[in-house]
Design an enzyme around this catalytic site. Structure first.
Site, PDB file in Angstrom:
ATOM      1  CG  HIS A   1     -19.578  16.414  81.998  1.00  0.00           C
ATOM      2  ND1 HIS A   1     -18.804  15.443  82.812  1.00  0.00           N
ATOM      3  CD2 HIS A   1     -19.228  17.697  82.179  1.00  0.00           C
ATOM      4  CE1 HIS A   1     -17.894  16.271  83.462  1.00  0.00           C
ATOM      5  NE2 HIS A   1     -18.722  17.649  83.057  1.00  0.00           N
TER       6      HIS A   1
ATOM      7  CB  ALA B   1     -24.083  24.434  82.990  1.00  0.00           C
TER       8      ALA B   1
ATOM      9  CD  GLU C   1     -22.320  21.032  82.032  1.00  0.00           C
ATOM     10  OE1 GLU C   1     -21.877  19.772  81.674  1.00  0.00           O
ATOM     11  OE2 GLU C   1     -21.564  22.239  82.656  1.00  0.00           O
TER      12      GLU C   1
ATOM     13  CD  GLU D   1     -21.954  16.420  85.052  1.00  0.00           C
ATOM     14  OE1 GLU D   1     -22.344  18.073  85.285  1.00  0.00           O
ATOM     15  OE2 GLU D   1     -21.196  16.470  84.874  1.00  0.00           O
TER      16      GLU D   1
HETATM   17  N1  B3K Z   1     -20.617  18.750  86.968  1.00  0.00           N
HETATM   18  C1  B3K Z   1     -21.190  19.864  87.358  1.00  0.00           C
HETATM   19  C2  B3K Z   1     -20.348  21.022  88.384  1.00  0.00           C
HETATM   20  C3  B3K Z   1     -21.358  20.095  89.543  1.00  0.00           C
HETATM   21  C4  B3K Z   1     -20.948  20.952  91.169  1.00  0.00           C
HETATM   22  C5  B3K Z   1     -21.686  20.241  91.940  1.00  0.00           C
HETATM   23  N2  B3K Z   1     -21.168  21.427  93.394  1.00  0.00           N
HETATM   24  C6  B3K Z   1     -20.500  21.134  86.357  1.00  0.00           C
HETATM   25  C7  B3K Z   1     -19.751  20.328  84.812  1.00  0.00           C
HETATM   26  O1  B3K Z   1     -18.636  19.748  85.332  1.00  0.00           O
HETATM   27  O2  B3K Z   1     -19.539  19.824  83.949  1.00  0.00           O
HETATM   28 ZN    ZN Z   2     -18.047  19.286  84.123  1.00  0.00          ZN
END
Ligand code: B3K
Ligand code: ZN
Length: 868
Positions: free
Chosen positions: A300, A261, A297, A263
């Site tokens: 975040h 997923a 998410e 965020e």
């Molecule tokens: N921040 C995203 C992950 C992105 C990955 C890019 N290849 C999901 C997470 O860690 O919440």
């Molecule tokens: Zn994350």
């Protein structure tokens, strides 16, 4: 390779020469030719009058500066250099992209019928030319224009501020996000959905609209995600004091997605696997996975979005911390012990394996070629263990004081891991000087413990040593600050006070030197030591403990994790012994005392069923593989199967009785019910290897009223290779062929099939109507499961598994390099195997290395592996 991709180093960080404070985006969406007009307010910060922007995989249709057409620029494959610029100006760039051929699923692409975006880490540069780096924070307004019939919903970050109709069947919506954000948090979705709506009132009384968008017809699978979201919003207010900051929070579920997923501010995009669930389609572990990812998410929003990363080397600043927060969320809502056990399994299994591989890196990497390669278990899961150690050292109160200071100092900015540690240190008053090394040192520390009891002096001494082996990225290692949580028990079960230098001390010892001894005083009897309680540091522990002491801890430790860990240590000892026995053609064996110990646990009337289930779960084949070099996959499989059969044979009556006693009439997703099913299904997995196996499994499959029980029957049939396997597999596929997400479970069983002809079946399965290599979930379930979780067949000594892997990677290198790069991991670890297998794997890696169009994702990993 035509040109060699360049590495970036953490030490080379430089603040940007220009910044962009505001950006207005207009998306004119068409399947094959979408036009993006980006108007940015740019301010010069440094001396140069040339602005260099990132951009790739798109066409540049025009540039104006302050409304005047500009010709002083050049474009390369990955950059746009604009010359002769004033100090402050409005930059307008028009680009064109083709969403329907974007199979890499980065930037703007089509998932089924819907348009969607994925920008982290560096996907925004596939939409427009931009300062695509996390330390450039801008305010975004976004107008989305598309065909109204096909795309009734037009979504982006922030709040909806205007909308309108156009005459050609098209319509538009304009969004404005008041919070400055880096480009990786940008998102857009356009399509046709069903929407589940709810509301949340924040602690300060503001109402937030909650909307979950799912494919039409899937509305009955969205309520659990909504409940999880509301629980997460509430929990974050209660435990961390964090309140949501926009009027709307949207989640969109899409079928084509590279990871779990994303965020994006106010508009999360999710892999449908982590949204959609009902009792007919999802298992208990799917439900728990959804709760945890929805939480992750959401969390975040503060740890990632309000405070973001200065550069991508700091990724663990947001990911380690947010994983810690989601783990705490799941633990506060469900069983803390079960959550801890499962998190520790990930560290001891795949994370330790990553540390031992050519990809080994600290939680804050020093050198990166392709950033997407660093969304790793090390950055995420070990990163979370590092945060957990800080929590252990500071206590909840000190930790929250540190968090408060961190937010006060850095809200609205892009920060570093050092900033975080400084805030935790100053907020709590605890010195973290040596502790900081966890951020820069890679590899798994090996801790060895020895003890000595002096009956006369009444002292008990714990001698500890620590050593981290050199890793490919880092030859020299230093002593780390390891919080070592210990407890002493008298043989009668009493917990002994721990006195050092005349002072009673807490459970957590500061182990900071290569060698260190702790002398406990006033110890009247030789105690039993419980060591590394709660897995207080991500280390490998070596401690020769007598079987009786382990059994004592299994039964008497007052901490559930310690009980489980003692059981695992006991199993580990006999797994090793039997692996050795199998290799030397001696008879396999398991002492009666060990069987009795597990019998005692199974029959316990005080332990929770969910916990008993964990106690009875053997370590995975991969975790065991991590204990050996060279790894003998067959010996490990035989030893695991022997232990399983021995326990099953000894406890068949008890397992049968408990299996039947735990039958539930109604399916509910409550923690107690989940725990009961989990124990019942663990019993079934043992009973599957007894004479009763066949009939119990078929009966459970036939009468199951929920997916958890259906899948438990199928997995048991698969693992035990029961005669009914084929019938059940066929029945399931006939029933669910139309539903890719459900079929993933079936593909996974094909991928992990222990039968000798598994690879042949997998190749045939690739033409199943529900399968497609274009879909990452399908690919991971079938092919990914075969590479990573079917060691005996994947490592077949004729090299067939490796050849197959190489063909798949060749195809995915072109269509979706990010997915390819995830799948290749088992091949990188080739040095763990015997010479024949090493040679075979190496040959496939060398073949891949010569591909003309090798993406930098695979290039980075393959070169490291071959250099090693
Ligand atoms: N921040 C995203 C992950 C992105 C990955 C890019 N290849 C999901 C997470 O860690 O919440
Ligand atoms: Zn994350």
């Amino acid at each position: 390779m035509t040109h060699q991709p360049q590495a970036k180093y953490r030490k080379d960080y430089m603040a940007p020469e220009f910044t962009i404070t505001d950006i207005d985006l207009i998306f004119d969406l068409y399947d094959e030719d979408s036009k993006i007009t980006a108007t940015s307010k740019v301010i010069k910060k440094g001396d140069s009058s040339t602005l260099t922007l990132d951009g790739e995989h798109m066409q540049l249709a025009g540039i104006t500066i302050n409304g005047v057409e500009w010709s002083a620029y050049e474009v390369t494959q990955t950059q746009l250099h604009i010359h002769d610029l004033p100090d402050e100006f409005e930059l307008c760039i028009v680009t064109q992209v083709n969403p329907s051929t974007n199979t890499a699923l980065e930037g703007l692409y089509k998932s089924g019928g819907a348009f969607c975006t994925q920008c982290e880490a560096e996907g925004f540069r596939r939409i427009t030319y931009f300062l695509d780096r996390p330390d450039v924070l801008a305010k975004y307004t976004t107008t989305v224009i598309a065909d109204k019939k096909e795309n009734p919903f037009l979504l982006s970050n922030g709040n909806r501020i205007a909308e309108g109709e156009l005459d050609n069947g098209r319509h538009w919506v304009k969004w404005s996000d008041p919070h400055p954000k880096p480009s990786y948090l940008f998102a857009l979705v356009a399509g046709q959905f069903d929407v589940l709506r709810d509301q949340f009132t924040t602690k300060s009384g503001r109402t937030v609209d909650l909307e979950i968008y799912v494919d039409q017809g899937n509305l009955d699978r969205a309520p659990h995600a909504m409940t999880s979201l509301i629980n997460a919003m509430k929990w974050d207010e209660e435990r961390f004091g964090f309140e949501y900051d926009l009027d709307i929070y949207m989640i969109v579920a899409v079928d084509f997605f590279n990871m779990g997923a994303m965020e994006n501010k106010g508009l999360n995009v999710f892999n449908s696997k982590y949204v959609l669930a009902n009792d007919q389609t999802a298992t208990d572990s799917d439900y728990l996975g959804i709760e945890s990812v929805i939480g992750h998410e959401y969390f975040h929003n503060w740890t990632g979005n309000r405070i973001t990363c200065r550069d991508w080397f700091q990724l663990s600043l947001k990911e380690g911390l947010t994983v810690f927060r989601d783990q705490e969320f799941s633990s506060d809502l469900g069983s803390r012990a079960v959550n801890r056990i499962n998190n520790v399994r990930i560290i001891r299994g795949p994370q330790f394996a990553e540390d031992a591989s050519p990809m080994s890196h600290p939680i804050r990497p020093e050198k990166v070629i392709e950033m997407n390669n660093f969304y790793t278990l090390t950055v995420y899961e070990k990163g979370s263990e590092v945060i957990r150690m800080i929590h252990t050292l500071l206590g909840e109160d000190g930790f929250q004081k540190g968090m408060k200071l961190y937010v006060e100092r850095h809200d609205g900015t892009a920060a570093t891991c050092d900033d975080f540690v400084a805030a935790m240190e100053e907020g709590s008053g605890v010195d973290l000087t040596q502790f900081r090394l966890w951020y820069s040192q890679s590899g798994t520390p090996q801790v060895t413990a020895q003890t000595q009891y002096d009956a006369e002096a009444k002292t008990f001494t714990l001698h500890l040593t620590q050593k981290t082996d050199a890793t490919l990225d880092q030859p020299q290692k230093q002593a780390l600050h390891i919080p070592m949580n210990v407890e002493l028990y008298a043989p009668n079960g009493e917990v002994l006070p721990m006195v050092i230098d005349g002072q009673e001390v807490g459970n957590v010892l500061d182990f900071t030197q290569h060698q260190q001894s702790f002398v406990f005083e006033n110890v009247e009897v030789e105690p039993i030591l419980s060591l590394l309680r709660e897995f207080s540091a991500p280390v490998k522990l070596e401690y020769q403990c007598k079987d009786e002491d382990l059994v004592f801890l299994m039964n008497q430790a007052r901490n559930e994790f310690a009980r489980w860990d003692a059981g695992q240590t006991l199993l580990a000892k006999y797994l090793r012994q039997n692996i050795q026995a199998w290799k030397t053609n001696t008879e396999l064996s398991l002492p009666q005392s060990v069987l009795d110990a597990f019998k005692g646990i199974l029959l316990s009337e005080t332990l929770e069923p969910a916990f008993i289930a964990e106690m009875l779960t053997l370590p995975s084949q991969n975790e065991v593989a991590g204990w050996f070099k060279p790894v003998d996959v067959d010996a490990i499989a035989e030893s695991l199967s022997f232990i399983k059969r021995s326990i099953a044979a000894e406890l068949v009556d008890e397992l049968t009785a408990i299996y039947h006693s735990l039958k539930q009439e109604q399916y509910t997703v409550e923690h107690a019910a989940i725990g009961q099913r989990s124990l019942r299904n663990v019993c079934l997995s043992y009973l599957a290897v007894t004479d009763e196996g066949e009939s119990l499994v078929v009966a459970q499959y036939d009468t199951a009223n929920n997916m958890t029980d259906t899948m438990a029957a199928m997995s048991a049939a698969n693992q035990a290779q029961l005669a009914c396997r084929e019938t059940l597999m066929k029945d399931f596929s006939d029933k669910w062929s139309h539903d890719g997400l459900v079929m993933d479970k079936w593909f996974m069983l094909q991928g992990t099939n222990p039968a000798q002809n598994a690879l042949t079946v997998i190749k045939e399965t690739m033409s199943h109507p529900a399968f497609s290599l274009k879909n990452p979930n399908r690919t991971r379930s079938l092919v990914g499961a075969f590479f990573a979780q079917n060691p005996v067949n994947f490592h077949a000594v004729d090299g067939s598994g490796y050849q197959f892997a190489s063909e798949i990677l060749h195809t995915l290198n072109e269509s979706n390099p990010q997915v390819a790069s995830r799948l290749i991991d088992p091949l990188l670890k080739y040095r763990q195997y015997d010479e024949v297998r090493q040679g075979l794997i190496r040959a496939e890696l060398e073949k891949l290395a010569t591909l003309d169009n090798l993406a930098k994702d695979l290039y980075e990993k393959i070169t490291k592996a071959l250099e090693a």
